[in-house]
Design an enzyme around this catalytic site. Sequence first.
Site, mmCIF file in Angstrom:
data_model
loop_
_atom_site.group_PDB
_atom_site.id
_atom_site.type_symbol
_atom_site.label_atom_id
_atom_site.label_comp_id
_atom_site.label_asym_id
_atom_site.label_seq_id
_atom_site.Cartn_x
_atom_site.Cartn_y
_atom_site.Cartn_z
ATOM 1 N N TYR A 142 -10.794 -9.539 -3.513
ATOM 2 C CA TYR A 142 -10.343 -8.189 -3.155
ATOM 3 C C TYR A 142 -8.990 -7.905 -3.782
ATOM 4 C CZ TYR A 142 -8.986 -4.164 -0.311
ATOM 5 O OH TYR A 142 -8.573 -2.925 0.109
ATOM 6 N N LYS A 146 -8.136 -5.079 -6.717
ATOM 7 C CA LYS A 146 -7.163 -4.017 -6.504
ATOM 8 C C LYS A 146 -6.014 -4.109 -7.510
ATOM 9 C CE LYS A 146 -8.964 -1.701 -3.078
ATOM 10 N NZ LYS A 146 -9.330 -0.283 -3.215
#
Length: 237
Positions: A142, A146
């Site tokens: 994640y 990002k």
Amino acid sequence: MPSLDGAVVLVTGANGGIGTHLVHEALARGAAKVYATARSPRAWDDERIVPLTLDVTDRASIDAAATAAADVTVLVNNAGATPPSASLLDVTEADIRANMETNFFGPVFLARAFAPVLAAKQGSILIDVHSVASWYAFGGAYSASKAALWSATNSLRIEFAPKGVHVTGVHMGYVDTDMAAHADGPKMLPTHLVTTVYDAVEAGEYEVLADELTQGVKAALSGPVEALYPDLHSTNA
């Protein structure tokens, strides 16, 4: 300055907690229409909201959305996903690739697909929703996805500027939504986040640091890596 008054907005991930508030707050600020997109769009009790099927991991779906919503002036890349584990070493290869498809490739390919649409209209806006995880690697795949999107947003900002498209990136810690239900500690209300985002956009800002945690983490990037990750000291004992 960029404005939502009279705008035609497309929000990805519109069924979620943040997405729902992005839809309603855009209308509250004078948007003429909002395309509320999701893999399985829901009904909305407002004729100004147009449900639209969109799978951000499917190029054909992205292209179809760009054709169906050719009047868009504000694109909000909000859809996101988290992998089943925060470990890059333990999570499966398929989960890593799937997370990158949703959090990185999806927003980038949407920006590419809508580039001619946005560039054709004066005062258009692109909003990419990142996270404090762009700068703080607590989330494994994640965080990596990002961070990649943050870099891409910076590139898109430079490329879109001569076309008159304003690009804003959004960074925040935990928000009180289903995605963060597992997390302990303080969480920002979705309404507060969305208000902060749209205020920043209409003020012409390029980047939103929505809470103190995010502000502190970004400031720490200029220091040594072990200051941001103090647990590293224990590995050198």
